[in-house]
Scaffold this active site. Structure first.
Site, PDB file in Angstrom:
ATOM      1  N   HIS A 156       0.849  -1.180   0.000  1.00  0.00           N
ATOM      2  CA  HIS A 156       0.000   0.000   0.000  1.00  0.00           C
ATOM      3  C   HIS A 156       0.888   1.235   0.000  1.00  0.00           C
ATOM      4  O   HIS A 156       2.107   1.141   0.162  1.00  0.00           O
ATOM      5  CB  HIS A 156      -0.933   0.015   1.225  1.00  0.00           C
ATOM      6  CG  HIS A 156      -0.206  -0.042   2.530  1.00  0.00           C
ATOM      7  ND1 HIS A 156      -0.175  -1.159   3.324  1.00  0.00           N
ATOM      8  CD2 HIS A 156       0.549   0.881   3.162  1.00  0.00           C
ATOM      9  CE1 HIS A 156       0.558  -0.916   4.396  1.00  0.00           C
ATOM     10  NE2 HIS A 156       1.005   0.310   4.321  1.00  0.00           N
TER      11      HIS A 156
HETATM   12  C1  T46 Z   1       3.071   0.838   6.814  1.00  0.00           C
HETATM   13  C2  T46 Z   1       3.840  -0.408   6.972  1.00  0.00           C
HETATM   14  C3  T46 Z   1       5.331  -0.156   7.002  1.00  0.00           C
HETATM   15  C4  T46 Z   1      -4.169   0.144  13.185  1.00  0.00           C
HETATM   16  O1  T46 Z   1      -5.343   0.056  13.583  1.00  0.00           O
HETATM   17  N1  T46 Z   1      -3.348   1.100  13.708  1.00  0.00           N
HETATM   18  C5  T46 Z   1      -2.078   1.261  13.312  1.00  0.00           C
HETATM   19  O2  T46 Z   1      -1.385   2.169  13.812  1.00  0.00           O
HETATM   20  C6  T46 Z   1      -1.558   0.385  12.299  1.00  0.00           C
HETATM   21  C7  T46 Z   1      -0.132   0.533  11.808  1.00  0.00           C
HETATM   22  C8  T46 Z   1      -2.380  -0.578  11.794  1.00  0.00           C
HETATM   23  N2  T46 Z   1      -3.660  -0.696  12.230  1.00  0.00           N
HETATM   24  C9  T46 Z   1      -4.515  -1.773  11.702  1.00  0.00           C
HETATM   25  C10 T46 Z   1      -4.887  -1.588  10.237  1.00  0.00           C
HETATM   26  C11 T46 Z   1      -5.046  -3.001   9.755  1.00  0.00           C
HETATM   27  O3  T46 Z   1      -6.376  -3.421  10.003  1.00  0.00           O
HETATM   28  O4  T46 Z   1      -3.804  -2.991  11.752  1.00  0.00           O
HETATM   29  C12 T46 Z   1      -4.107  -3.800  10.642  1.00  0.00           C
HETATM   30  C13 T46 Z   1      -2.836  -4.206   9.933  1.00  0.00           C
HETATM   31  O5  T46 Z   1      -2.267  -3.093   9.247  1.00  0.00           O
HETATM   32  P1  T46 Z   1      -1.619  -3.219   7.797  1.00  0.00           P
HETATM   33  O6  T46 Z   1      -2.236  -4.310   7.056  1.00  0.00           O
HETATM   34  O7  T46 Z   1      -1.656  -1.862   7.165  1.00  0.00           O
HETATM   35  O8  T46 Z   1      -0.131  -3.600   8.183  1.00  0.00           O
HETATM   36  P2  T46 Z   1       1.163  -3.669   7.279  1.00  0.00           P
HETATM   37  O9  T46 Z   1       2.171  -4.384   8.051  1.00  0.00           O
HETATM   38  O10 T46 Z   1       0.838  -4.163   5.908  1.00  0.00           O
HETATM   39  O11 T46 Z   1       1.581  -2.098   7.129  1.00  0.00           O
HETATM   40  C14 T46 Z   1       2.081  -1.414   8.267  1.00  0.00           C
HETATM   41  C15 T46 Z   1       1.386  -0.063   8.432  1.00  0.00           C
HETATM   42  O12 T46 Z   1      -0.040  -0.237   8.466  1.00  0.00           O
HETATM   43  C16 T46 Z   1       1.667   0.871   7.291  1.00  0.00           C
HETATM   44  O13 T46 Z   1       1.278   2.187   7.661  1.00  0.00           O
HETATM   45  O14 T46 Z   1       3.522   1.779   6.187  1.00  0.00           O
HETATM   46  O15 T46 Z   1       3.471  -1.176   8.083  1.00  0.00           O
END
Ligand code: T46
Length: 285
Positions: free
Chosen positions: A49
């Site tokens: 993303h």
């Molecule tokens: C990024 C990369 C490097 C939250 O509710 N609060 C938060 O602060 C974060 C980071 C995530 N979430 C929730 C959103 C999703 O439902 O946790 C779930 C997993 O997040 P995501 O699928 O976006 O995770 P990654 O590891 O793919 O990405 C993360 C960060 O979300 C993103 O900002 O830049 O790490």
């Protein structure tokens, strides 16, 4: 400019062990509003993303992982494997994280509180957003027919029916009327008015203050039924302050000298100078 921006974090390690101090607006180049960490990843890739505004610094506190960063034009990758090194991730950068080591602990410092609205999770959508035309807030662009990556700068007016292609640069203080077609990769320097009936094909360069005209017998409040068509063909360049009389065709790759007054059609590759413009030679391929 490289997409991979690494910073060395202030480290006060000694014989007792390591110590890194992170401070908003100092070692971290923004105010930190949130931090989160990723661990126990079972080597499943993550990310996929971009964020619209969020800035982040990622630090691999333990183990390693590989980041792929992509700005929509090119991709770069970097392996994070040091707790004293931070990777700055700017907004509008597509990121993927791969090859997590079993023991990886990835700390991320973020410039904003969490907001799902700031995520772009579809790659095609990301490409559209990064390539969308840039319309300076001080321009008045009424047309929605503006190609990707085109820039329109300050104090420029584009009327609603004008069509402008991709990757053009429309400099400050320009005006583009309605019955105008502009191709791709066209440069229009400042002080140029592109009147009804004018077509600029791909890769055309229009120098500063080039004067186009579209009325052979101008009289106030009297308009011709149809404006004569002026066509500047692909790859032609027109030098600063040249004047192009109405209904002229300037051939492909022609070069019009600064201040020339063009009174008749110009063949492809011709070099034209003077008033009235005369052919001085031809550009060799
Ligand atoms: C990024 C990369 C490097 C939250 O509710 N609060 C938060 O602060 C974060 C980071 C995530 N979430 C929730 C959103 C999703 O439902 O946790 C779930 C997993 O997040 P995501 O699928 O976006 O995770 P990654 O590891 O793919 O990405 C993360 C960060 O979300 C993103 O900002 O830049 O790490």
């Amino acid at each position: 400019m490289s997409l991979v921006k690494l910073i060395d974090l202030p480290s006060f390690g000694d014989e007792r062990g390591g110590l890194v101090a992170l401070e908003s607006n100092q070692s971290i180049p923004f105010e930190v509003k949130r931090l989160y960490y990723i661990f126990n990843t079972a080597d499943k890739p993550r990310g996929f993303h971009a964020h619209i505004n969020l800035k982040q610094v990622a630090i691999c506190l333990k183990g390693s992982c590989r980041f792929i960063l992509d700005d929509g034009q090119h991709k770069e990758e970097v392996v994070l494997a040091s707790p004293t090194q931070g990777l700055i991730i700017e907004g509008l950068t597509w990121r993927e994280m791969h090859d997590f080591s079993e023991d990886c602990v990835l700390l991320v410092l973020a410039s904003e509180h969490f907001s799902e609205d700031d995520y772009i999770r579809d790659y095609q959508e990301f490409i559209k957003v990064v390539n969308k035309p840039f319309l300076h807030p001080l321009s008045d662009v009424m047309s929605s027919n503006i190609g990707q990556k085109t820039k329109v700068w300050q104090f420029s007016v584009v009327l609603p029916k004008a069509v402008i292609g991709e990757n053009c640069n429309i400099c400050a203080h320009t005006m583009i009327e309605n019955d105008v077609i502009i191709g791709n990769n066209v440069t229009i320097k400042s002080g140029v008015y592109v009147w009804d009936g004018i077509t600029l094909e791909d890769n055309v360069f229009i120098g500063p203050c080039v004067a186009f005209t579209n009325d052979k017998a101008p009289r106030s409040k009297q308009y011709p039924n149809v404006f004569p068509k002026t066509i500047v063909e692909k790859g032609a360049s027109i030098g600063a302050n040249a004047t192009i009389l109405p209904g002229i065709r300037i051939g492909q790759n022609a070069l019009i000298g600064a201040g020339a007054v063009i009174t008749k059609d110009v063949p492809a590759n011709a070099i034209v100078v003077g008033n009235p413009g005369i052919i001085k030679g031809y550009i060799e391929e």
